[in-house]
Enzyme design. Structure first.
Site, PDB file in Angstrom:
ATOM      1  N   GLY A  11       5.089 -83.111  74.084  1.00  0.00           N
ATOM      2  CA  GLY A  11       4.172 -84.237  73.893  1.00  0.00           C
ATOM      3  C   GLY A  11       3.546 -84.180  72.508  1.00  0.00           C
ATOM      4  O   GLY A  11       3.311 -83.100  71.975  1.00  0.00           O
ATOM      5  N   ILE A 141      -2.715 -80.333  73.284  1.00  0.00           N
ATOM      6  CA  ILE A 141      -4.105 -80.777  73.417  1.00  0.00           C
ATOM      7  C   ILE A 141      -4.775 -80.058  74.580  1.00  0.00           C
ATOM      8  O   ILE A 141      -5.982 -79.986  74.649  1.00  0.00           O
ATOM      9  CB  ILE A 141      -4.237 -82.302  73.620  1.00  0.00           C
ATOM     10  CG1 ILE A 141      -3.579 -82.762  74.921  1.00  0.00           C
ATOM     11  CG2 ILE A 141      -3.714 -83.084  72.426  1.00  0.00           C
ATOM     12  CD1 ILE A 141      -4.100 -84.102  75.421  1.00  0.00           C
ATOM     13  N   ASP A 142      -3.957 -79.538  75.512  1.00  0.00           N
ATOM     14  CA  ASP A 142      -4.524 -78.927  76.724  1.00  0.00           C
ATOM     15  C   ASP A 142      -5.110 -77.529  76.472  1.00  0.00           C
ATOM     16  O   ASP A 142      -5.820 -77.000  77.318  1.00  0.00           O
ATOM     17  CB  ASP A 142      -3.443 -78.807  77.806  1.00  0.00           C
ATOM     18  CG  ASP A 142      -2.980 -80.158  78.322  1.00  0.00           C
ATOM     19  OD1 ASP A 142      -3.601 -81.175  77.954  1.00  0.00           O
ATOM     20  OD2 ASP A 142      -2.001 -80.199  79.090  1.00  0.00           O
ATOM     21  N   ARG A 177     -24.820 -95.791  89.108  1.00  0.00           N
ATOM     22  CA  ARG A 177     -23.495 -95.557  89.671  1.00  0.00           C
ATOM     23  C   ARG A 177     -23.034 -94.112  89.524  1.00  0.00           C
ATOM     24  O   ARG A 177     -23.566 -93.364  88.704  1.00  0.00           O
ATOM     25  CB  ARG A 177     -22.468 -96.424  88.939  1.00  0.00           C
ATOM     26  CG  ARG A 177     -22.418 -97.830  89.452  1.00  0.00           C
ATOM     27  CD  ARG A 177     -21.453 -98.665  88.656  1.00  0.00           C
ATOM     28  NE  ARG A 177     -21.228 -99.936  89.327  1.00  0.00           N
ATOM     29  CZ  ARG A 177     -20.812-101.027  88.735  1.00  0.00           C
ATOM     30  NH1 ARG A 177     -20.572-101.027  87.438  1.00  0.00           N
ATOM     31  NH2 ARG A 177     -20.631-102.134  89.423  1.00  0.00           N
ATOM     32  N   MET A 184      -6.942 -85.433  80.587  1.00  0.00           N
ATOM     33  CA  MET A 184      -5.697 -84.663  80.685  1.00  0.00           C
ATOM     34  C   MET A 184      -5.984 -83.195  80.957  1.00  0.00           C
ATOM     35  O   MET A 184      -7.109 -82.717  80.768  1.00  0.00           O
ATOM     36  CB  MET A 184      -4.857 -84.847  79.436  1.00  0.00           C
ATOM     37  CG  MET A 184      -4.106 -86.173  79.452  1.00  0.00           C
ATOM     38  SD  MET A 184      -2.978 -86.351  78.072  1.00  0.00           S
ATOM     39  CE  MET A 184      -2.032 -87.776  78.595  1.00  0.00           C
ATOM     40  N   ARG A 186      -3.088 -80.591  82.967  1.00  0.00           N
ATOM     41  CA  ARG A 186      -2.286 -80.419  84.191  1.00  0.00           C
ATOM     42  C   ARG A 186      -2.664 -79.137  84.906  1.00  0.00           C
ATOM     43  O   ARG A 186      -2.881 -79.120  86.106  1.00  0.00           O
ATOM     44  CB  ARG A 186      -0.799 -80.332  83.828  1.00  0.00           C
ATOM     45  CG  ARG A 186      -0.217 -81.626  83.377  1.00  0.00           C
ATOM     46  CD  ARG A 186       1.199 -81.436  82.949  1.00  0.00           C
ATOM     47  NE  ARG A 186       1.278 -80.663  81.713  1.00  0.00           N
ATOM     48  CZ  ARG A 186       2.364 -80.515  81.000  1.00  0.00           C
ATOM     49  NH1 ARG A 186       3.480 -81.044  81.404  1.00  0.00           N
ATOM     50  NH2 ARG A 186       2.354 -79.832  79.885  1.00  0.00           N
ATOM     51  N   HIS A 288      -3.428 -91.331  77.477  1.00  0.00           N
ATOM     52  CA  HIS A 288      -2.874 -90.944  76.169  1.00  0.00           C
ATOM     53  C   HIS A 288      -3.779 -91.254  74.991  1.00  0.00           C
ATOM     54  O   HIS A 288      -3.442 -90.885  73.858  1.00  0.00           O
ATOM     55  CB  HIS A 288      -1.495 -91.588  75.988  1.00  0.00           C
ATOM     56  CG  HIS A 288      -0.481 -90.998  76.928  1.00  0.00           C
ATOM     57  ND1 HIS A 288      -0.411 -91.349  78.253  1.00  0.00           N
ATOM     58  CD2 HIS A 288       0.459 -90.047  76.747  1.00  0.00           C
ATOM     59  CE1 HIS A 288       0.543 -90.660  78.841  1.00  0.00           C
ATOM     60  NE2 HIS A 288       1.091 -89.865  77.957  1.00  0.00           N
ATOM     61  N   ARG A 291      -4.315 -88.247  73.089  1.00  0.00           N
ATOM     62  CA  ARG A 291      -3.245 -87.633  72.299  1.00  0.00           C
ATOM     63  C   ARG A 291      -2.981 -88.346  70.982  1.00  0.00           C
ATOM     64  O   ARG A 291      -2.411 -87.758  70.055  1.00  0.00           O
ATOM     65  CB  ARG A 291      -1.949 -87.633  73.113  1.00  0.00           C
ATOM     66  CG  ARG A 291      -1.925 -86.575  74.154  1.00  0.00           C
ATOM     67  CD  ARG A 291      -0.596 -85.932  74.386  1.00  0.00           C
ATOM     68  NE  ARG A 291       0.559 -86.723  74.211  1.00  0.00           N
ATOM     69  CZ  ARG A 291       1.554 -86.811  75.104  1.00  0.00           C
ATOM     70  NH1 ARG A 291       1.450 -86.176  76.246  1.00  0.00           N
ATOM     71  NH2 ARG A 291       2.629 -87.494  74.840  1.00  0.00           N
TER      72      ARG A 291
HETATM   73  O1  F6P Z   1       0.781 -81.357  77.745  1.00  0.00           O
HETATM   74  C1  F6P Z   1      -0.102 -82.316  77.340  1.00  0.00           C
HETATM   75  C2  F6P Z   1      -0.176 -83.450  78.276  1.00  0.00           C
HETATM   76  O2  F6P Z   1      -1.008 -84.279  77.584  1.00  0.00           O
HETATM   77  C3  F6P Z   1      -0.634 -83.224  79.718  1.00  0.00           C
HETATM   78  O3  F6P Z   1      -1.991 -82.995  79.908  1.00  0.00           O
HETATM   79  C4  F6P Z   1      -0.152 -84.472  80.405  1.00  0.00           C
HETATM   80  O4  F6P Z   1      -0.003 -84.294  81.791  1.00  0.00           O
HETATM   81  C5  F6P Z   1       1.149 -84.666  79.748  1.00  0.00           C
HETATM   82  O5  F6P Z   1       1.054 -84.141  78.432  1.00  0.00           O
HETATM   83  C6  F6P Z   1       1.631 -86.096  79.730  1.00  0.00           C
HETATM   84  O6  F6P Z   1       2.793 -86.177  78.963  1.00  0.00           O
HETATM   85  P1  F6P Z   1       3.749 -87.436  78.826  1.00  0.00           P
HETATM   86  O7  F6P Z   1       3.098 -88.602  79.491  1.00  0.00           O
HETATM   87  O8  F6P Z   1       3.929 -87.627  77.380  1.00  0.00           O
HETATM   88  O9  F6P Z   1       5.018 -87.044  79.471  1.00  0.00           O
END
Ligand code: F6P
Length: 364
Positions: A11, A141-142, A177, A184, A186, A288, A291
């Site tokens: 990514g 970025i993670d 609220r 992001m 995972r 995104h 990113r």
């Molecule tokens: O690894 C970075 C990351 O931004 C994750 O947090 C996210 O799940 C993933 O990439 C999404 O990647 P793409 O949508 O580009 O496949």
């Protein structure tokens, strides 16, 4: 003339262009070195016709603050799992790594700088074991690559997420609220935790700590008095309830090994309603936006240091290693160590203690 090949895989991430520029700038100070770039990871070498770019000072002028990557990127396939369409329309994958190594020899490539995350660095290590002179540059970025204090792109993503929390705080307060922001992450909750602390969120839910929706609801109730109050929640896309699984699906996209994470915020809204939450709940999924775009200064500086170091490692012949930031040094670690385990949030992390100390609930 010696040749180093640069590529970006996985990514994209703010700061990739600043790394590429620094490699080229550093190389241009040495006699008899040429930098070439492969488009879309190793695909540029394997594709027919090949997609290779000469990277000289002109090619990298002014790219240090541009988002994305001038070499483009892919998180599908790769030399060890190249997707091929069968006659019946189904897909299979083939190993083209030997062919890749031959093609690199024909191109006169002496060494390779592979800028990518854990998946890309696994490819680097296997190619190194096959005899290729590879150096890894960590990117994510993670912030989930271990053996480096941090990676470029992470702080930019945290800033984007924090800006979102700031905005959501004012609207949550205006409407009394509960607002959930999905960010992001995972497997690692670094973006969520940093944005929650920076933005003053009351709840932070991360993949490493399964949450109890009732506990989250208790925290919400503690913030409302006679129906007035507001709560901001930051949830990582990979967060899961106790005894549950992450909210992710297989995309079915050819060559895409990852799952697509989505729905953590919406699921939490439903769980809160089930747990008795009677307040308005809204969700925002940042996706995104985290990113893309311009890297903040911190990430440009780290990226420049990584690119400079990567080329110096080429000169030293430090192959099979990955650039690493160990404050205050830019150093290197064996790729094998770098890919051995991910960098996850643990209970003894200083920031988790701080977050708990200032009243952030992790729903545990
Ligand atoms: O690894 C970075 C990351 O931004 C994750 O947090 C996210 O799940 C993933 O990439 C999404 O990647 P793409 O949508 O580009 O496949």
């Amino acid at each position: 003339m010696k040749r180093v090949l640069v590529l970006t895989g996985g990514g994209d991430c703010p700061g990739l262009n600043a790394v590429i520029r620094a490699v080229v700038k550093r190389a241009s100070q040495e006699k008899d070195w040429e930098v070439i770039g492969s488009m879309q990871g190793f695909n540029g070498v394997l594709n027919e016709p090949q997609e290779i770019k000469v990277l000289d000072d002109d090619a990298v002028r002014g790219i240090h603050f541009q988002g994305g990557t001038i070499l483009e990127s892919t998180n599908k396939g790769g030399p060890f799992a190249w997707p091929v369409k069968n006659k019946d329309g189904t897909w299979t994958t083939v190993d083209r790594s030997d062919e890749l190594i031959k093609k690199l020899k024909l191109l006169g490539v002496d060494s390779v700088i592979n800028i990518g995350g854990d998946g890309s660095q696994r490819i680097s290590q296997t190619l190194y074991e096959k005899g290729l002179n590879v150096i890894g540059v960590p990117k994510t970025i993670d912030n989930d690559v271990s053996n480096t204090d941090s990676t470029f792109g992470f702080q930019t993503a945290v800033q984007v997420a924090t800006d979102a929390v700031d905005k959501l705080v004012t609207t949550a307060a205006s409407h009394n609220r509960v607002i959930i922001l999905e960010v992001m992450g995972r497997d690692a909750g670094w973006i969520a935790m940093n944005a929650a602390v920076a933005g003053g969120a009351e709840v932070c839910l991360i993949p490493e700590i399964p949450y109890d929706p009732k506990k989250v609801n208790d925290k919400i109730e503690s913030r409302f008095h006679k129906g007035r109050g507001f709560v901001n929640i930051v949830i990582a896309e990979g967060a899961k309830p106790k005894g549950g699984t992450e909210s992710a699906v297989n995309t079915g996209e050819v060559g895409y090994a990852n799952k697509k994470y989505s729905g953590a915020a919406g699921r939490l809204r439903d769980e809160l309603k089930e747990a008795g939450c009677e307040h308005d709940v809204r969700e925002t999924v940042l996706g995104h936006l985290q990113r893309g775009g311009v890297p903040i200064a911190y990430d440009r500086v780290l990226a420049a240091q990584f690119g400079n170091k990567a080329f110096e490692m080429v000169l030293e012949g430090k192959f099979g290693h990955m650039v690493s930031y160990r404050h205050p040094y830019i150093t290197s670690v064996p790729l094998k160590a770098a890919i051995s385990k991910p960098n996850l949030v643990t209970q003894d992390t200083a920031l988790i203690k701080t977050a708990r100390g200032i009243g952030v609930s992790f729903g545990d």
